[in-house]
Design a protein around this motif. Structure first.
Motif, short mmCIF file in Angstrom:
data_model
loop_
_atom_site.label_atom_id
_atom_site.label_comp_id
_atom_site.label_asym_id
_atom_site.label_seq_id
_atom_site.Cartn_x
_atom_site.Cartn_y
_atom_site.Cartn_z
N PRO A 92 0.84 -1.21 0.00
CA PRO A 92 0.00 0.00 0.00
C PRO A 92 0.87 1.25 0.00
N MET A 93 0.39 2.31 -0.60
CA MET A 93 1.14 3.55 -0.59
C MET A 93 1.01 4.19 0.79
N GLN A 94 2.13 4.67 1.31
CA GLN A 94 2.18 5.25 2.64
C GLN A 94 2.53 6.74 2.54
N SER A 95 1.76 7.56 3.24
CA SER A 95 2.03 9.00 3.20
C SER A 95 3.43 9.32 3.74
N ILE A 96 3.88 8.58 4.74
CA ILE A 96 5.19 8.83 5.32
C ILE A 96 6.29 8.60 4.28
N ASP A 97 6.07 7.64 3.37
CA ASP A 97 7.05 7.41 2.30
C ASP A 97 7.10 8.58 1.33
N PHE A 98 5.92 9.11 0.98
CA PHE A 98 5.88 10.28 0.10
C PHE A 98 6.62 11.46 0.72
N LEU A 99 6.43 11.65 2.03
CA LEU A 99 7.09 12.76 2.70
C LEU A 99 8.61 12.58 2.68
N LYS A 100 9.08 11.37 2.96
CA LYS A 100 10.52 11.11 2.91
C LYS A 100 11.06 11.29 1.50
N LYS A 101 10.30 10.81 0.53
CA LYS A 101 10.70 10.96 -0.87
C LYS A 101 10.88 12.44 -1.22
N LEU A 114 5.78 22.83 -0.74
CA LEU A 114 4.96 22.99 -1.94
C LEU A 114 4.66 21.65 -2.60
N ARG A 115 5.67 20.78 -2.68
CA ARG A 115 5.47 19.48 -3.31
C ARG A 115 4.60 18.55 -2.48
N SER A 116 4.57 18.77 -1.17
CA SER A 116 3.91 17.82 -0.27
C SER A 116 2.50 18.23 0.12
N ILE A 117 2.02 19.34 -0.39
CA ILE A 117 0.65 19.77 -0.08
C ILE A 117 -0.33 18.68 -0.53
N GLY A 118 -1.22 18.31 0.36
CA GLY A 118 -2.24 17.31 0.05
C GLY A 118 -1.92 15.93 0.59
N ILE A 119 -0.65 15.67 0.90
CA ILE A 119 -0.27 14.37 1.46
C ILE A 119 -0.76 14.26 2.90
N VAL A 120 -0.55 15.33 3.66
CA VAL A 120 -1.13 15.46 5.00
C VAL A 120 -1.82 16.83 5.04
N THR A 121 -2.46 17.16 6.14
CA THR A 121 -3.13 18.45 6.22
C THR A 121 -2.10 19.58 6.18
N ASN A 122 -2.53 20.74 5.72
CA ASN A 122 -1.62 21.88 5.65
C ASN A 122 -1.07 22.25 7.03
N GLU A 123 -1.92 22.15 8.06
CA GLU A 123 -1.47 22.47 9.41
C GLU A 123 -0.35 21.52 9.84
N THR A 124 -0.55 20.23 9.58
CA THR A 124 0.48 19.24 9.92
C THR A 124 1.75 19.48 9.13
N PHE A 206 11.35 2.46 -0.80
CA PHE A 206 9.98 2.83 -1.13
C PHE A 206 10.02 3.62 -2.44
N CYS A 207 8.94 3.53 -3.19
CA CYS A 207 8.81 4.27 -4.47
C CYS A 207 10.06 4.03 -5.32
N ASN A 208 10.83 5.07 -5.57
CA ASN A 208 12.10 4.93 -6.29
C ASN A 208 13.26 5.36 -5.40
N ASN A 209 13.14 5.05 -4.11
CA ASN A 209 14.12 5.51 -3.13
C ASN A 209 14.68 4.37 -2.29
N PHE A 210 15.96 4.52 -1.96
CA PHE A 210 16.59 3.67 -0.94
C PHE A 210 17.29 4.60 0.02
N ILE A 211 17.05 4.42 1.33
CA ILE A 211 17.71 5.26 2.32
C ILE A 211 18.44 4.38 3.32
#
Length: 459
Positions: A92-101, A114-124, A206-211
């Motif tokens: 499953p796609m995870q929001s935390i992975d998108f943020l790290k990406k 700017l890139r991460s708007i919509g992944i979590v709330t703007n306040e967060t 995750f996605c196209n990333n290795f950390i």
């Protein structure tokens, strides 16, 4: 620091047509490193090298402890499934992975936001960005700057090692074996960060990333790259086309072996370990690794047993197929016939229903290694039906209105038609269901759940 490794591999498995270059970007990401640093300072994390350095520093004060506590309260983890794929076959796609990406792939926090708007709330998102900004100079003073010279030298050495050993060839090997594909216009972003005073390194994909956090005194890169490829093979596994996923799923589901379900649940890790920690390591070192390939017993042993068969497929450039899956199931059945009756093996893949939320934490503590988990706090016909749609190990804990709930369970599973129970007595009961998953029923009255779980015996 950003270093590009240009690589070649073949894509389009049906024709093996020549593909354009794929870029592997090896870099240090300050934004990611600071985020990981803050994560490790959390009250939810055990003692670690970052926490040790922070707690003994001048920055361990009420003001920053308050910021850490605020970070702990941020809702960063959401997910969605790819419903058309067989259950469990695609992560499953995870929001935390998108943020790290996005932390890795942006140059500053404003771009990240700017890139991460919509992944979590703007306040967060605003709070997260502010926390990273506050802790960046703290991280640099405590972690990065004292290790900068060693670490930057490591990045150069790691890049050189990747080039000299043609690491891209192992990626191609994975694509062929998994019968998968990769869009070569999408680069792999590999982000390292220093891990001082550590005896090992970390790895995540995750996605196209290795950390990876790398210990600053690491001299040999065989282990690092075999683990990196292990994690990359997970990505390739998840990127298998739907038709391939459906064929693999069908082969497991139509197998007459009672072992096929738990063999299937082990597949992803067993393949990645055999291919990464077995095949890749052997090629890099010139000989097979005689140590454990994985810290979890069942993954380690299965990966080693399937290695000769996998090696044969790789040498012939054959993709995973029905014969491979049937051979894999047979190895599980012949070599490890008792595994489906061992709680430590079946509990990492679990669906738990309990009306007491604390029970979930108790089970997590007892069976710390987990691969796929689901938890429900309502014991009802609806939640049992939802549970029955998965092939995960099923655990139902009854601690209220025991007689009524046990009757509900009894009537919900056809395999329990001859089951006799006494709702006034504590017990644990288990049975292998028709879908080849284990069902555990725990009737709790006065004892603690810990004591009842410790008494589990599989029949």
């Amino acid at each position: 620091m950003r270093i590009k490794i240009l690589t070649f591999f073949f894509c389009g498995l049906s024709t093996l047509a020549f593909a354009q270059k794929t870029i592997f970007n090896i870099r240090y990401s300050e934004q990611l490193a600071v985020f990981v640093f803050i994560e490790n300072l959390s009250q939810n994390y055990p003692q670690n090298v970052f926490k040790t350095e922070f707690l003994k520093s001048k920055y361990n004060n009420d003001e920053l402890q308050k910021v850490i506590a605020e970070f702990d309260q941020l809702s960063l983890e959401y997910s969605y499934k790819f419903e058309e794929f067989p259950e469990g076959s695609k992560k499953p796609m995870q929001s935390i992975d998108f943020l790290k990406k996005n932390l890795i792939e942006t140059q500053n926090l404003q771009d990240f936001k700017l890139r991460s708007i919509g992944i979590v709330t703007n306040e967060t998102l605003n709070k997260l960005t502010q926390v990273i900004k506050i802790f960046t100079p703290v991280y640099n003073e405590l972690i990065y700057n004292p290790n900068k010279e060693k670490f930057e030298k490591q990045i150069i050495e790691i890049t050189k090692y990747a080039n000299e050993n043609n690491i891209e060839n192992y990626f191609e090997t994975g694509l062929i074996f998994y019968n998968s594909s990769w869009d070569t216009s999408i680069p792999f972003e590999i982000a390292f960060y220093p891990l001082p005073n550590s005896k090992g390194f970390t790895a995540q994909s995750f996605c196209n990333n290795f950390i990876s956090g790398v210990q600053t005194d690491l001299k040999s890169y065989k282990d690092l790259f075999s683990v990196m490829l292990h994690e990359t093979f997970h990505i390739i596994y998840y990127e298998q086309p739907l038709a391939v996923k459906l064929q693999i799923d069908k082969t497991f589901k139509t197998s007459t072996s009672k072992y096929s379900n738990y063999a299937y649940l082990l597949l992803n890790e067993a393949l990645a370990t055999s291919l990464g920690n077995g095949y890749v390591y052997e090629k890099l070192d010139g000989k097979i690794d005689t140590r454990d390939w994985y810290s979890q017993k069942y993954i380690n042993l299965m990966a080693k047993e399937i290695y000769p068969m996998m090696n044969e497929y790789i040498s012939q450039k054959k993709p995973i197929d029905k014969d491979f899956i049937n051979g894999y199931i047979k190895i599980y059945e012949v070599k490890f016939p008792n595994w489906i009756n061992e709680p430590e093996n079946v509990m990492p893949y679990r669906y738990v229903i309990s009306e007491n939320k604390k029970d979930f934490d108790i089970i997590k503590q007892k069976y710390r290694y987990r691969s796929r988990t689901e938890y429900e706090m309502e014991l009802s016909k609806t939640t049992i039906e939802k549970m029955q749609k998965t092939a995960l190990t099923k655990i139902i804990i009854v601690s209220r209105t025991n007689n009524e709930n046990l009757k509900l369970i009894n009537n919900s599973f056809k395999e329990l038609k001859n089951w006799k129970f006494n709702s006034e007595q504590e017990f644990d009961y288990n049975i292998l269901l028709e879908d080849k998953s284990q069902l555990f029923i725990i009737n709790q009255k006065n004892s603690t759940l810990e004591s009842l779980i410790n008494k589990i015996e599989m029949h």
